[in-house]
Scaffold this motif. Structure first.
Motif, mmCIF file in Angstrom:
data_model
loop_
_atom_site.group_PDB
_atom_site.id
_atom_site.type_symbol
_atom_site.label_atom_id
_atom_site.label_comp_id
_atom_site.label_asym_id
_atom_site.label_seq_id
_atom_site.Cartn_x
_atom_site.Cartn_y
_atom_site.Cartn_z
ATOM 1 N N LEU A 71 0.937 -1.131 0.009
ATOM 2 C CA LEU A 71 0.254 -0.035 -0.066
ATOM 3 C C LEU A 71 0.966 1.396 0.062
ATOM 4 O O LEU A 71 1.791 1.335 0.649
ATOM 5 N N THR A 72 0.448 2.412 -0.887
ATOM 6 C CA THR A 72 1.078 3.289 -0.973
ATOM 7 C C THR A 72 0.106 4.540 -1.034
ATOM 8 O O THR A 72 -1.054 4.401 -1.099
ATOM 9 N N HIS A 73 0.551 5.815 -1.368
ATOM 10 C CA HIS A 73 -0.516 6.929 -1.281
ATOM 11 C C HIS A 73 -1.116 6.728 -2.578
ATOM 12 O O HIS A 73 -2.249 7.174 -2.805
ATOM 13 N N ALA A 74 -0.534 5.954 -3.602
ATOM 14 C CA ALA A 74 -1.495 5.767 -5.103
ATOM 15 C C ALA A 74 -2.368 4.921 -4.985
ATOM 16 O O ALA A 74 -3.365 4.990 -5.722
ATOM 17 N N ASN A 75 -2.416 3.824 -3.988
ATOM 18 C CA ASN A 75 -3.387 3.029 -3.970
ATOM 19 C C ASN A 75 -4.273 2.585 -2.548
ATOM 20 O O ASN A 75 -5.210 1.909 -2.352
ATOM 21 N N ALA A 76 -3.731 3.421 -1.734
ATOM 22 C CA ALA A 76 -4.392 3.031 -0.167
ATOM 23 C C ALA A 76 -5.807 3.874 -0.240
ATOM 24 O O ALA A 76 -5.863 4.884 -0.669
ATOM 25 N N PRO A 77 -6.685 3.414 0.457
ATOM 26 C CA PRO A 77 -7.761 4.067 0.747
ATOM 27 C C PRO A 77 -7.655 5.282 1.672
ATOM 28 O O PRO A 77 -6.700 5.322 2.508
ATOM 29 N N ARG A 78 -8.303 6.225 1.264
ATOM 30 C CA ARG A 78 -8.120 7.420 2.133
ATOM 31 C C ARG A 78 -8.808 7.446 3.596
ATOM 32 O O ARG A 78 -9.604 6.714 4.083
ATOM 33 N N VAL A 79 -7.819 7.802 4.541
ATOM 34 C CA VAL A 79 -8.311 7.754 6.040
ATOM 35 C C VAL A 79 -8.341 9.155 6.640
ATOM 36 O O VAL A 79 -7.803 9.910 6.096
ATOM 37 N N GLU A 80 -9.243 9.406 7.568
ATOM 38 C CA GLU A 80 -9.377 10.975 7.991
ATOM 39 C C GLU A 80 -8.673 11.034 9.185
ATOM 40 O O GLU A 80 -8.121 9.983 9.943
ATOM 41 N N ARG A 81 -8.281 12.212 9.590
ATOM 42 C CA ARG A 81 -7.280 12.579 10.762
ATOM 43 C C ARG A 81 -8.136 12.508 11.833
ATOM 44 O O ARG A 81 -9.383 12.617 11.917
ATOM 45 N N ALA A 82 -7.360 11.780 12.893
ATOM 46 C CA ALA A 82 -8.225 11.461 14.181
ATOM 47 C C ALA A 82 -8.501 12.668 14.980
ATOM 48 O O ALA A 82 -8.136 14.111 14.658
ATOM 49 N N PRO A 83 -9.751 12.746 15.722
ATOM 50 C CA PRO A 83 -10.093 13.898 16.340
ATOM 51 C C PRO A 83 -9.040 14.617 17.350
ATOM 52 O O PRO A 83 -8.240 13.736 17.798
ATOM 53 N N ASP A 84 -9.252 15.868 17.785
ATOM 54 C CA ASP A 84 -8.435 16.232 18.770
ATOM 55 C C ASP A 84 -8.651 15.752 20.163
ATOM 56 O O ASP A 84 -9.669 15.324 20.407
ATOM 57 N N THR A 85 -7.793 15.657 21.085
ATOM 58 C CA THR A 85 -7.638 15.076 22.342
ATOM 59 C C THR A 85 -7.212 16.336 23.501
ATOM 60 O O THR A 85 -6.934 17.292 22.939
ATOM 61 N N ALA A 86 -7.436 15.972 24.608
ATOM 62 C CA ALA A 86 -6.967 16.718 25.647
ATOM 63 C C ALA A 86 -5.389 17.137 25.417
ATOM 64 O O ALA A 86 -5.078 18.277 25.941
ATOM 65 N N ALA A 213 -9.935 7.532 17.397
ATOM 66 C CA ALA A 213 -8.951 7.886 16.113
ATOM 67 C C ALA A 213 -9.416 6.954 15.085
ATOM 68 O O ALA A 213 -9.654 7.293 13.760
ATOM 69 N N LEU A 214 -9.636 5.512 15.344
ATOM 70 C CA LEU A 214 -9.721 4.589 14.393
ATOM 71 C C LEU A 214 -11.264 4.543 13.853
ATOM 72 O O LEU A 214 -11.408 4.516 12.708
ATOM 73 N N ALA A 215 -12.023 4.831 15.020
ATOM 74 C CA ALA A 215 -13.510 5.103 14.362
ATOM 75 C C ALA A 215 -13.868 6.541 13.457
ATOM 76 O O ALA A 215 -14.182 6.124 12.201
ATOM 77 N N ARG A 216 -12.771 7.448 13.722
ATOM 78 C CA ARG A 216 -12.917 8.534 12.697
ATOM 79 C C ARG A 216 -12.248 8.180 11.535
ATOM 80 O O ARG A 216 -12.733 8.598 10.442
ATOM 81 N N ALA A 217 -11.158 7.500 11.377
ATOM 82 C CA ALA A 217 -10.177 7.150 10.442
ATOM 83 C C ALA A 217 -11.186 6.173 9.170
ATOM 84 O O ALA A 217 -10.837 6.487 8.101
#
Length: 735
Positions: A71-86, A213-217
């Motif tokens: 997996l590279t940036h060319a073929n990997a599914p997009r994931v979202e950035r994790a939410p902010d924490t404390a 983080a993983l739920a958001r991603a």
């Protein structure tokens, strides 16, 4: 039925409840997890610090027998950035585009049937770069400077005017290097999907943050992600952020449809799980001839990543360290093409205390005043920023009892005046504060027909003894022997818990366990409220005492009954109760919640001919509130002190100035103290329970490291007359 014998255990030096499992190998760490069809992942890292991937060739890697995916940036599914924490914003998500922002950035992940095949294939991935000029020097005028005045900077009075008119002024610049956490266990993640449900075993200090983080991603519900971290091989703060390799393990498992194990190598630990950022700190301190502080300015510049908002607050702690009417602190960070920093034991305070306490020692020398007396004279009797009284503060006791135990009175004032044969002997000290910290927490307590209690919360125990002290606390709250209580942890299917970090977990979790156990006793009283056969009929919590596996009327031990008898008579197999805790607000309680306080006393020996430096003795006195377990608390201070010796004399993450590559990314090259470097150490606890939380604790994990580096540097000055303001102190500094 045999009567249970309950001996109160809180405060006693009880052995760790997880000790036998750990020393026999029965404790399962994330790296021990196995699935029948487990696949293995290996990472490909950038060899430049800035630029773009012009092309990435994976044909040879994909041809290796057993390779399942590359997996590279060319073929990997997009994931979202994790939410902010404390603790701030999450690091950027991996494989999002072709940009490179630091040396060691993950450019590809290879998944194969075996770890050997994955590693071989990863070495065959070829990357064609389009390099760009990297920002690697914090003094580079092109580098962006971050500030957060509203959150980090402090000011009271007029520090500039006060310093201009001070009788004595000390002004100096102090530097601390980048350091790397280096827990013994390399971080490992094992991820397995079952449809849209995800199970992850991870080396984390904060399972709930990983779940979020993983739920958001992957855009799945949080309750569909289970994170397990029952045993973690150390962390020192490295496990407090959700790092890209965790996301990549879950991504690889989703793409291949197989459970995937991803274990970082030691060099990858140097670029993948944070580090203590370097700082440059300018301190100005003004005082009267009598030693009263009149003004303090403390400015710190740390280093952060090019797309990170992390600012290490090294200067902020100075605002409440001593009584002074005019104080200004400022923290900022410079963005460079380096990996994201992260918390490392006592983040900010470790570096800031070094600068402040060395500057105070310089002031004491200018005033010809004993360094201990200078600190006692300027003790902060109330919190300086709010004016509120401390919830508790035994720092004076720490100074006085620590000095007596150490033998501070034998210190002669002039540098170089104490010798033992060829060795120059120096005595140094430092005052220590660590701010109060607490986050919301929940716990659940159950009692079954066997008279056994189970207490649960989704925390991790990173070696601090959390499971042990919570077992002790629950046993006392329920009136049970330790053998009848089990504390279970490290699973996000359990009640929500904050991170194991910031010296705030024991207070937060202890308060939640206290509430859960209280609610459980109330549940038993509710069960017998209208029971004519119970001597507890109609009683409330204020009317009873728990002891020896029973609830009885206070002052009348004979009028009571056991938990098991109550359950059996009412046909109930188990009772369960939840409890939660929330941090108190100072304005509601009329006082400032106090963190731990302490005093460090250090003896060093220096061979002036060879420049050899040995720390020969350390005495630490700590106001930690109520000490739940003398053995584990002492262990925390001893372990932190060893880390402080490393900070003072050895640790420095060396980066090649032209490429940003870490040059000492192994434990053979990155120096940490070994047994021969560790001197005689004494730890004493002073003060008593803090009223802010029902457990009465303050926490000892972070303060265990703070102050060691300053005390060592101050002792070196006393021994040699050489003022070293840059860590670590090396042979070259002393020749």
């Amino acid at each position: 039925m045999t009567t249970l014998r309950h001996v109160p255990s809180v405060g006693a030096g009880v052995d760790r409840v997880d000790g036998p499992a750990k020393v026999t190998g029965a404790a399962a760490y994330p790296g021990d997890v196995h699935y029948p069809d487990l696949a293995h992942a290996a990472l490909v890292r950038s060899t430049i610090a800035a630029g773009r991937v012009r092309a990435i060739t994976t044909d040879a890697a994909e041809a290796v027998p057993g390779v399942l995916a590359v997996l590279t940036h060319a073929n990997a599914p997009r994931v979202e950035r994790a939410p902010d924490t404390a603790l701030g914003a999450a690091p950027p998500p991996p494989l999002r585009d072709d940009r490179i922002i630091h040396h060691g950035q993950y450019l590809a992940v290879v998944v194969a049937e075996t770890a050997e095949a994955a590693n071989e294939a990863a070495r065959l991935v070829r990357v064609d770069y389009e390099p760009a000029e990297a920002l690697l020097d914090p003094h580079d005028p092109r580098a962006e400077t971050l500030t957060d005045p509203a959150r980090l900077d402090t000011a009271r009075g007029d520090a500039a005017t006060a310093l201009a008119s001070a009788d004595v002024l000390v002004e100096a610049t102090y530097t601390t290097p980048e350091e790397t956490n280096n827990p013994l266990g390399p971080f490992t993640t094992v991820a397995a999907w079952d449809g849209t449900a995800l199970t992850v075993h991870d080396s984390t200090q904060w399972p709930y943050a990983v779940r979020a983080a993983l739920a958001r991603a992957f855009d799945v519900p949080e309750n569909g992600v289970q994170v397990l971290a029952r045993h973690v091989g150390g962390g020192f703060g490295a496990g407090l952020r959700v790092w890209p390799h965790v996301v990549l393990a879950a991504l690889a498992a989703r793409v291949t449809g197989r459970p995937v194990r991803l274990e970082l190598t030691r060099p990858q630990m140097f670029t993948g799980v944070g580090h203590r950022p370097s700082t440059v700190q300018r301190v100005r301190i003004g005082a009267t001839r009598d030693g009263d502080l009149v003004g303090v300015e403390h400015e710190s510049t740390s280093v952060t990543a090019i797309e990170d908002d992390t600012i290490e607050p090294a200067a902020a702690g100075t605002s409440n360290a001593y009584a002074c009417p005019n104080v200004a602190t400022r923290d900022r960070a410079v963005r460079l093409h380096l990996p994201s920093p992260g918390p490392m034991r006592a983040p900010g305070e470790a570096q800031g205390n070094f600068a402040l306490e060395c500057a105070l020692d310089e002031l004491a020398h200018e005033l010809r005043m004993d360094p201990l007396q200078l600190r006692l004279r300027n003790h902060a009797d109330v919190q300086q920023t709010s004016g509120l009284p401390w919830s508790s503060n035994a720092l004076r006791d720490a100074y006085e009892q620590g000095a007596a135990r150490f033998g501070w009175h034998r210190r002669t004032p002039d540098p170089g005046s104490m010798r033992d044969g060829r060795w120059l002997v120096g005595l140094g000290m430092a005052g220590v504060t660590f701010p109060w910290y607490q986050q919301p927490c929940r716990a659940r307590a159950s009692m079954d027909l066997r008279g056994t209690a189970l207490v649960r919360s989704a925390v991790t125990d990173i070696g601090t003894g959390t499971a042990t002290v919570m077992t002790q606390l629950a046993a006392d709250l329920l009136g049970l022997p330790l053998a009848r209580v089990r504390f279970d942890l490290g699973d996000t299917d359990m009640p929500m818990a904050p991170q194991a970090g910031g010296s705030g977990l024991t207070g937060a979790l202890g308060s939640a366990v206290h509430a859960a156990c209280r609610q459980l006793v109330e549940a038993f009283l509710d069960l017998v409220w209208d029971d004519p056969g119970s001597p507890l009929r109609g009683l409330g919590p204020a009317d009873v005492t728990v002891a020896e596996g029973r609830i009885h009327r206070t002052g009348q031990p004979a009028l009571g009954e056991s938990y098991t008898d109550i359950l059996a008579r009412h046909g109930v197999h188990e009772l369960t109760a939840d409890g939660d805790s929330a941090p108190p607000r100072p304005e509601d309680i009329g006082m400032a919640p106090a963190g731990a306080f302490g005093a460090r006393f250090v003896e060093v020996r220096v061979d002036p001919s060879l420049g050899l430096l040995r720390v020969s003795r350390v005495v630490t006195a700590v106001d930690a509130g109520r000490v739940l377990n003398a053995k584990t608390a002492t262990s925390q201070i001893v372990g932190g002190t060893v880390g402080g010796i490393g900070m003072a004399l050895m640790e420095r993450t060396e980066r090649d100035p032209g490429t940003g590559r870490v040059a000492d990314a192994t434990l053979g090259d990155y120096l940490v103290p070994v047994h021969a470097d560790v001197p005689e150490m004494e730890v004493l606890f002073v003060g008593g329970p803090d009223p802010v939380n029902p457990a009465g604790t303050k926490g000892v994990g972070e303060i265990g490291l703070v102050g060691v580096a300053a005390a060592v540097a101050n002792a070196v000055f006393h021994a040699t007359g050489r003022r070293v303001r840059d860590l670590p102190i090396t042979v070259e500094d002393l020749l």
